[in-house]
Design a protein around this motif. Sequence first.
Motif, mmCIF file in Angstrom:
data_model
loop_
_atom_site.group_PDB
_atom_site.id
_atom_site.type_symbol
_atom_site.label_atom_id
_atom_site.label_comp_id
_atom_site.label_asym_id
_atom_site.label_seq_id
_atom_site.Cartn_x
_atom_site.Cartn_y
_atom_site.Cartn_z
ATOM 1 N N TYR A 12 0.827 -1.204 0.000
ATOM 2 C CA TYR A 12 0.000 0.000 0.000
ATOM 3 C C TYR A 12 0.866 1.261 0.000
ATOM 4 O O TYR A 12 1.876 1.330 0.699
ATOM 5 C CB TYR A 12 -0.935 0.030 1.215
ATOM 6 C CG TYR A 12 -2.009 -1.022 1.177
ATOM 7 C CD1 TYR A 12 -3.163 -0.826 0.423
ATOM 8 C CD2 TYR A 12 -1.864 -2.231 1.864
ATOM 9 C CE1 TYR A 12 -4.145 -1.796 0.368
ATOM 10 C CE2 TYR A 12 -2.845 -3.199 1.806
ATOM 11 C CZ TYR A 12 -3.989 -2.981 1.055
ATOM 12 O OH TYR A 12 -4.970 -3.943 0.991
ATOM 13 N N ASN A 13 0.445 2.220 -0.817
ATOM 14 C CA ASN A 13 1.036 3.545 -0.780
ATOM 15 C C ASN A 13 0.531 4.249 0.471
ATOM 16 O O ASN A 13 -0.680 4.432 0.631
ATOM 17 C CB ASN A 13 0.634 4.313 -2.054
ATOM 18 C CG ASN A 13 1.173 5.721 -2.090
ATOM 19 O OD1 ASN A 13 0.775 6.562 -1.295
ATOM 20 N ND2 ASN A 13 2.073 5.992 -3.014
ATOM 21 N N SER A 14 1.443 4.627 1.361
ATOM 22 C CA SER A 14 1.024 5.158 2.657
ATOM 23 C C SER A 14 0.204 6.439 2.520
ATOM 24 O O SER A 14 -0.745 6.665 3.277
ATOM 25 C CB SER A 14 2.248 5.413 3.541
ATOM 26 O OG SER A 14 3.162 6.296 2.911
ATOM 27 N N PHE A 28 -3.225 5.475 1.239
ATOM 28 C CA PHE A 28 -3.887 4.720 2.311
ATOM 29 C C PHE A 28 -4.495 5.685 3.328
ATOM 30 O O PHE A 28 -5.674 5.565 3.701
ATOM 31 C CB PHE A 28 -2.877 3.794 2.987
ATOM 32 C CG PHE A 28 -3.431 3.008 4.139
ATOM 33 C CD1 PHE A 28 -4.086 1.795 3.929
ATOM 34 C CD2 PHE A 28 -3.294 3.457 5.447
ATOM 35 C CE1 PHE A 28 -4.603 1.063 4.983
ATOM 36 C CE2 PHE A 28 -3.808 2.735 6.513
ATOM 37 C CZ PHE A 28 -4.459 1.534 6.279
ATOM 38 N N ALA A 29 -3.692 6.662 3.757
ATOM 39 C CA ALA A 29 -4.187 7.666 4.710
ATOM 40 C C ALA A 29 -5.302 8.503 4.097
ATOM 41 O O ALA A 29 -6.294 8.828 4.755
ATOM 42 C CB ALA A 29 -3.036 8.560 5.167
ATOM 43 N N ALA A 38 -4.554 2.814 -3.745
ATOM 44 C CA ALA A 38 -3.432 2.745 -2.808
ATOM 45 C C ALA A 38 -2.714 1.405 -2.878
ATOM 46 O O ALA A 38 -1.578 1.283 -2.406
ATOM 47 C CB ALA A 38 -3.927 2.986 -1.378
#
Length: 245
Positions: free
Chosen positions: A136-138, A141-142, A195
């Motif tokens: 996941y791309n942080s 994701f956030a 993500a």
Amino acid sequence: MPITHNPVLVIVSACIAIASSYLALETANRLMASQKSNQRFWLVGGAIAMGTGIWSMHFVAMLAFSIPLYVTYDLPIVLLSLLLAILASLQALFVVSRPSVSTSTLLGGSVSMGIGIAMMHYSGMAAMRMPATVGYNSGLFALSILVAVVVSLAALTLSVIFRDEKFSRRFGLKSLVACVMGGAILSMHYTGMSAASFTHQPEIVVALSGIDNAWLAAIVCTFTLLVLGAMGAMLYGEAGSIRFD
């Protein structure tokens, strides 16, 4: 790894999101109009219908997603994601069923509901079984969690507004709002999907399930139609007039 989407299933998932949003608005109105002794029934029934709709939209959209690998799903984790969606919906309806809803209550409820929806989404992702690992791309994701919270805030606010008698019978206006809410719910799903990245791992062995995505989507859609249809029948069983404007 190339990723594609089945356009038919994407459209079906959007329709489910809109129908679920409309029923959520109707349920919020019925909660306020019903006697206190009946509110628990509408609270639980509405949570099951709304949660099933949100989960089904997510799962059908997942089935619309395609990578050039065999993908199946872990049933216990899929059922857990359904339970999380129902619990998030129960919390949302509990908030809007209060006689008066303060700004702090809306904010707290939206954070709780948004996190619940995000947990539903990512547990659904964790249910995927395939010869690949998921990263996941942080940042995205956030962002997906933030979108879930913002969408929840908008949904709760609109549900509070539309439980008012002067809005409750406006079919056309509620349909428009349901489309906006449905589109917002979809935006969280696709932000979460964007993500994710998939890395092929040929050493991972996945057992064949015998059910392809098309049949699985048909089963999920049929189940959802039965749940939403039953809830709709209960909502309109005693309904009077509806203004189509």
